[in-house]
Design an enzyme around this catalytic site. Structure first.
Site, PDB file in Angstrom:
ATOM      1  N   ARG A 266      73.563  73.114  43.227  1.00 46.81           N
ATOM      2  CA  ARG A 266      72.141  73.393  43.392  1.00 46.81           C
ATOM      3  C   ARG A 266      71.966  74.873  43.717  1.00 46.81           C
ATOM      4  O   ARG A 266      72.767  75.448  44.464  1.00 46.81           O
ATOM      5  CB  ARG A 266      71.538  72.547  44.525  1.00 46.81           C
ATOM      6  CG  ARG A 266      71.414  71.059  44.216  1.00 46.81           C
ATOM      7  CD  ARG A 266      70.309  70.804  43.189  1.00 46.81           C
ATOM      8  NE  ARG A 266      70.052  69.376  43.000  1.00 46.81           N
ATOM      9  CZ  ARG A 266      70.622  68.639  42.072  1.00 46.81           C
ATOM     10  NH1 ARG A 266      71.518  69.190  41.260  1.00 46.81           N
ATOM     11  NH2 ARG A 266      70.319  67.363  41.945  1.00 46.81           N
ATOM     12  N   GLU A 295      63.735  77.810  36.834  1.00 41.56           N
ATOM     13  CA  GLU A 295      64.137  77.339  35.507  1.00 41.56           C
ATOM     14  C   GLU A 295      62.906  76.913  34.712  1.00 41.56           C
ATOM     15  O   GLU A 295      62.020  76.268  35.283  1.00 41.56           O
ATOM     16  CB  GLU A 295      65.110  76.158  35.638  1.00 41.56           C
ATOM     17  CG  GLU A 295      66.422  76.533  36.321  1.00 41.56           C
ATOM     18  CD  GLU A 295      67.368  75.341  36.458  1.00 41.56           C
ATOM     19  OE1 GLU A 295      67.021  74.240  35.981  1.00 41.56           O
ATOM     20  OE2 GLU A 295      68.436  75.498  37.052  1.00 41.56           O
ATOM     21  N   HIS A 314      71.613  74.797  32.963  1.00 39.71           N
ATOM     22  CA  HIS A 314      71.561  73.557  33.747  1.00 39.71           C
ATOM     23  C   HIS A 314      71.931  72.359  32.870  1.00 39.71           C
ATOM     24  O   HIS A 314      71.193  71.377  32.754  1.00 39.71           O
ATOM     25  CB  HIS A 314      70.175  73.360  34.355  1.00 39.71           C
ATOM     26  CG  HIS A 314      70.191  72.465  35.565  1.00 39.71           C
ATOM     27  ND1 HIS A 314      69.210  72.511  36.547  1.00 39.71           N
ATOM     28  CD2 HIS A 314      71.058  71.503  35.977  1.00 39.71           C
ATOM     29  CE1 HIS A 314      69.483  71.627  37.483  1.00 39.71           C
ATOM     30  NE2 HIS A 314      70.605  70.998  37.147  1.00 39.71           N
TER      31      HIS A 314
END
Length: 341
Positions: A266, A295, A314
């Site tokens: 994270r 993001e 991601h």
């Protein structure tokens, strides 16, 4: 009779959860009420909702009156990402088990769960193997300049020198330190030790004797030792108040100039400005990160201007089998736990 409510979403439809519920080893007959949450959203649109959910928790979201009414008689609730909020739990008069087919529990109000006697939460790490595989791939891509070379070649260049040239060595010569030793961290450790690498780890809840008995070739060290001694530091923590901004200047300054930081966990466990400053000043050899504080990535993100960082979008846990099989993994885990009860 057992009453089950399942709530699907664009990633795990209610039908998949319902099929898993049919195989639960609970009192029959099993009555299943199925609902969808944001089924009208595409997966890309739903990702924006996920970000809000992970950041703000479940209590900012409303569920339909039909779902709340169904939960009043339910004994089992199966979800993927649907919010299990404080409001929902006030309607859960008979609920015994909440099952969720993901590792993170940000979508469940755990404080509210604890106030309800006899209610337990069962979850599964649906994508532990994909994330572990990706983590090791990101280590290779960063340390051996695989990503940097590929990007430059496609841009018409033929690079032979890189920012980490003075530190380049065989992968097997590197000592890897893991921060966090949950499901993913342990799989990473097993894969690395199978490659003949020296692995150490920091985990506040791990026990050396237990790890030794389970066959892990891992030496537990302090957080400061991990950052001081490791050639590669890989992060595998959840975001809780104790871990937010844990990786900051005080730890980064302990790293060797030849060391690398890898983050597939994270973004908020790392202090953004401290990492950027560290990489800008080239105090470490480089970093590989799959998670960002914003993001999709901002075109003005300072990291984009650096030649000592590999950034991916991601995707560490994004494989076709990880999400699809998650309800079956949850079914198996719930049956295992329920049979022990």
């Amino acid at each position: 009779m057992s009453n089950v409510v399942v709530i699907g979403d664009p990633f795990v439809p209610a039908d998949n959860l319902a099929d898993a519920a049919k195989g639960l080893k609970i009192e029959s007959p099993i009555t299943i009420q199925a609902f969808e949450w944001h089924a009208d959203k595409s997966r890309s649109e739903f990702r924006e909702i996920i970000k809000i959910l992970e950041r703000e928790g479940p209590n900012e979201f409303e569920l339909s009156s039909e779902i709340l009414a169904a939960v009043e008689t339910a004994e089992y609730l199966l979800v993927h990402l649907a919010p299990v909020s404080r409001k929902l739990l006030t309607h859960a008069k008979n609920l015994k088990v909440i099952g969720t087919c993901r590792g993170g529990l940000e979508h469940i109000d755990l404080a509210a769960v604890k106030k309800l006697a006899g209610l337990s939460v069962i979850n599964v790490i649906r994508n532990a193997e994909p994330v572990a595989d990706f983590t090791i791939g990101l280590m290779y891509a960063t340390v051996r300049n695989i990503a940097s070379s590929a990007i430059q070649v496609k841009s018409g260049h033929w690079p032979q020198t890189f920012s980490n040239d003075i530190y380049k060595t065989s992968f097997s010569n590197l000592k890897v330190g893991l921060v966090g030793l949950g499901h993913i961290g342990k799989i990473v450790a097993k894969r690395l030790t199978a490659l003949g690498m020296e692995v150490s780890a920091y985990d506040a809840f791990a026990d050396q004797t237990t790890l030794d008995q389970e066959g892990y070739q891992i030496e537990l060290k302090s957080l400061q030792e991990i950052f001081s001694h490791s050639d590669v530091v890989s992060l595998h923590l959840r975001v809780v108040p104790e871990t937010e901004n844990l990786i900051n200047h005080s730890l980064l300054k302990l790293m060797k100039p030849s060391a690398y930081l890898i983050n597939t966990a994270r973004p908020d466990i790392v202090n953004q400005s401290d990492l950027i400053e560290c990489l800008q000043q080239k105090r470490i050899a480089g970093a590989g990160i799959d998670v960002l504080w914003k993001e999709p990535i901002d075109p003005n993100e300072p990291l984009l201007a650096l030649d000592n960082v590999v950034i991916t979008s991601h995707i560490a846990g994004d494989t076709i089998d990880a999400i699809e099989r998650s309800p079956q993994l949850l079914q198996a885990e719930m049956n295992r736990v329920l049979q022990k009860a």
